[in-house]
Design an enzyme around this catalytic site. Structure first.
Site, mmCIF file in Angstrom:
data_model
loop_
_atom_site.group_PDB
_atom_site.id
_atom_site.type_symbol
_atom_site.label_atom_id
_atom_site.label_comp_id
_atom_site.label_asym_id
_atom_site.label_seq_id
_atom_site.Cartn_x
_atom_site.Cartn_y
_atom_site.Cartn_z
ATOM 1 N N ASN A 26 -98.429 -91.619 2.891
ATOM 2 C CA ASN A 26 -97.276 -91.660 1.991
ATOM 3 C C ASN A 26 -97.435 -92.773 0.967
ATOM 4 O O ASN A 26 -97.962 -93.845 1.274
ATOM 5 C CB ASN A 26 -95.990 -91.859 2.789
ATOM 6 C CG ASN A 26 -95.745 -90.723 3.760
ATOM 7 O OD1 ASN A 26 -96.261 -89.615 3.576
ATOM 8 N ND2 ASN A 26 -94.977 -90.978 4.799
ATOM 9 N N HIS A 78 -103.465 -93.385 0.445
ATOM 10 C CA HIS A 78 -103.340 -92.544 -0.748
ATOM 11 C C HIS A 78 -102.728 -93.286 -1.928
ATOM 12 O O HIS A 78 -102.349 -92.669 -2.913
ATOM 13 C CB HIS A 78 -102.520 -91.291 -0.444
ATOM 14 C CG HIS A 78 -103.261 -90.279 0.382
ATOM 15 N ND1 HIS A 78 -102.667 -89.167 0.917
ATOM 16 C CD2 HIS A 78 -104.556 -90.226 0.756
ATOM 17 C CE1 HIS A 78 -103.566 -88.475 1.601
ATOM 18 N NE2 HIS A 78 -104.719 -89.099 1.510
ATOM 19 N N CYS A 102 -105.584 -106.433 -21.048
ATOM 20 C CA CYS A 102 -106.438 -105.904 -22.111
ATOM 21 C C CYS A 102 -105.751 -104.867 -22.991
ATOM 22 O O CYS A 102 -106.315 -104.446 -24.005
ATOM 23 C CB CYS A 102 -107.713 -105.308 -21.523
ATOM 24 S SG CYS A 102 -107.452 -103.771 -20.596
#
Length: 262
Positions: free
Chosen positions: A105, A122, A159
């Protein structure tokens, strides 16, 4: 003693005698908190094409559309609350000397319930990653709009490059550190809990096989049978928010449902 009573006692004894516990959770654990799953019949992939919303190519083709879907998901997560299953697993984290929870999850319900020793394999819905250098940021540290346009897409503070959700999409590798920790946890455990996952993604990453090779007792808590049920010594066909507090009370005497949690 009836056969049913004997089996229940064996299950309780497994929880009482465990020292090293590994937990593997999936979308079903958060479904009880009101978060829709992705793969079920009524899941999110019925509404959102995974090739558009869960691949790098899909993101690069239309980052505004993809980011707005994940922004919506963040709002759903923010409104959801940990359920009794999350709370019971957090109590196990406090209780067992050696504990690790590996979750598929991307929400933060385990953390909000109090689980400390855990890895996310994940990714994390609250994080974004610079496409150029890979730096990871918490989206909550930015003043982001509820809905993005081309001009307001999140960008790297270092950046200025475009950032993407820090989610493992189709065709991508899971984070190495998280996977190595999960493999170790499953390889040394004496009790493994499979909670709210079908195990269809990458065959459950082999965690059940690692636990089995170590002689661990494997308990699956899932309303429906899945790819990992065949490894389970005990399959409890109920939602985790119902089954886990009940088992924990039988094993320890602690009634977590009678305690108020925020």
């Amino acid at each position: 003693m009836s056969k049913k009573t004997a089996v229940q006692q064996q299950l309780i004894d497994a929880f009482r005698s465990a020292k090293r516990v590994f937990v593997f959770t999936g979308a079903g654990a958060s479904k009880e908190s009101g978060l829709p799953t992705f793969r079920e019949v009524d899941g999110e992939w019925r509404q959102y094409d995974p090739m558009t919303f869960a691949t790098l190519d899909g993101f690069l083709s239309d980052p505004v559309r993809v980011w707005n879907m994940y922004r919506m998901r963040q709002r759903q997560i923010a409104q959801a609350q940990p359920n009794p299953g999350h709370i019971t697993l957090a109590r196990m984290d406090q209780y067992y000397p050696d504990f690790l929870l590996a979750t598929q999850n991307v929400d933060d319900l385990h953390e909000r319930a109090g689980t400390k020793r855990m890895v996310k394999i994940h990714g994390d819905a609250w994080q974004m990653r610079c496409l150029r250098a890979g730096d990871v940021f918490d989206v909550r540290d930015f003043d982001l709009p509820d809905e993005f346009t081309v001009d307001t897409l999140p960008r790297c503070r270092k950046c200025g490059a475009l950032c993407r959700p820090n989610i493992v999409w189709f065709g991508e590798y899971v984070p190495q550190d998280a996977m190595e920790a999960a493999i170790r946890g499953s390889s040394i455990c004496d009790l493994m809990l499979i909670v709210g996952t079908s195990g269809e993604v990458s065959g459950g990453y082999g965690f059940a096989e690692y636990a089995l090779a170590n002689g661990a007792t494997i308990v699956e808590v899932n309303p429906s049978e899945g790819a990992l049920t065949r490894y389970a010594d005990f399959w409890i066909p109920e939602p985790a928010g119902i089954a886990l507090p009940r088992i924990w009370k039988l094993a320890t005497g602690e009634d977590l449902l009678s305690t108020s949690h925020t």
